[in-house]
Design an enzyme around this catalytic site. Sequence first.
Site, mmCIF file in Angstrom:
data_model
loop_
_atom_site.group_PDB
_atom_site.id
_atom_site.type_symbol
_atom_site.label_atom_id
_atom_site.label_comp_id
_atom_site.label_asym_id
_atom_site.label_seq_id
_atom_site.Cartn_x
_atom_site.Cartn_y
_atom_site.Cartn_z
ATOM 1 N N TYR A 199 -53.759 -5.677 -2.412
ATOM 2 C CA TYR A 199 -53.324 -6.460 -3.775
ATOM 3 C C TYR A 199 -54.760 -5.808 -4.512
ATOM 4 O O TYR A 199 -55.618 -5.900 -4.689
ATOM 5 C CB TYR A 199 -53.608 -7.707 -3.707
ATOM 6 N N SER A 212 -41.042 -13.508 -1.414
ATOM 7 C CA SER A 212 -39.958 -12.898 -2.135
ATOM 8 C C SER A 212 -39.056 -13.801 -2.268
ATOM 9 O O SER A 212 -38.291 -13.666 -2.467
ATOM 10 C CB SER A 212 -40.024 -11.572 -1.904
ATOM 11 N N PHE A 251 -38.527 -10.968 -6.157
ATOM 12 C CA PHE A 251 -38.663 -9.883 -6.898
ATOM 13 C C PHE A 251 -38.342 -11.071 -8.623
ATOM 14 O O PHE A 251 -38.105 -9.991 -9.179
ATOM 15 C CB PHE A 251 -38.689 -9.031 -7.282
ATOM 16 N N LYS A 290 -32.817 -13.771 -14.276
ATOM 17 C CA LYS A 290 -33.433 -13.619 -15.673
ATOM 18 C C LYS A 290 -32.899 -12.052 -15.673
ATOM 19 O O LYS A 290 -33.065 -11.142 -17.150
ATOM 20 C CB LYS A 290 -34.819 -13.362 -15.977
#
Length: 345
Positions: A53, A233, A237, A243
């Site tokens: 990450y 998750s 995502f 949205k």
Amino acid sequence: MIYSNIPNTTIKVSKICLGTMTFGEQNTEKEGHEQLNYAVEQGVNFIDTAEAYSVPGRKETQGSTERIIGSWLKNQQREKLVIATKIAGPSDYFSYIRENMEFSKPIILEAVNNSLKRLQTDYVDVYQLHWPERNTNFFGKRNYKHNSNEAWEDNFKEVIESLDGLVKEGKIRHYGVSNETSWGLMRQLSESSINNLTRCKTIQNPYSLLNRLFEINLAEVAMREKVGLLAYSPLAFGTLSGKYLNGQLPENSRIKLFPQYNRYSNPQAQFLTKKYLELATKLGISLTQLSLAFVNQREFLTANIIGATTLQQLKENISSIHVELSAETLEEIDTIQSLQPNPAP
């Protein structure tokens, strides 16, 4: 906050785990520290990261998330926090991390030492194999296809021996797997048992209203063998916030910034998302709360890894721990799922 024990350990972790893969890409160090502080104030004691990450992975930002956590962690009461990180497996895409990415003893030692340095700590509570070395289904793959010419050779015993050595040294307390299959998890457990080695305690796999593949057979393994799911998750995502419905692509959203992450963007997933939104509206809660509360209530769950890019999102995500879905609602969810079972592996 609600807490549970990592199976077969004395480690108590918050059901909500703070995922941090946006730190160093979508979130600055300051924003990362703000999220960490807020989460801890709400009773979160479990933090998940990885050497690969931030996401999406880039050579320029590799390890940035661990470094941001480390600059915060050095000023905290370490013994009150549970830190999980991961070693990346073989991948051409991540070859910039190191030349040899196999799970050999020297590579595992190198990786854990680098993570400890970035995290500014002497030990990791849960050290995870980020994905298997062998060819199998993970990261959205369907329908396993066997390759009899695959170069990988069964090395489960050697890998677990290396991890067992790290436990004895005190560099890690426990180990887990990630993006693993039922066969892989059972091989981990059987090798540990046969050779009297440290045992896999957790499995970090995707799990959400749009991806319930874990329930097909891994859930049985997890329950019978006492291996805790660290669900990642859970909002697919961000798809399960609603949205992206009706073609929306909000500015600075993950899919807007990184369109390659389209795992949950297919028409089937969008169809189910609308159905779940209708149910959430009927219940008088947000789609986000419905989605996270569903994951929180799974009996095989140890922790639900939530991630956010804003404090407002983080507050809503953590507040889902206070939402309890009735048996009737869970039945309605199953009915909706049956319309498009597991549309986004």
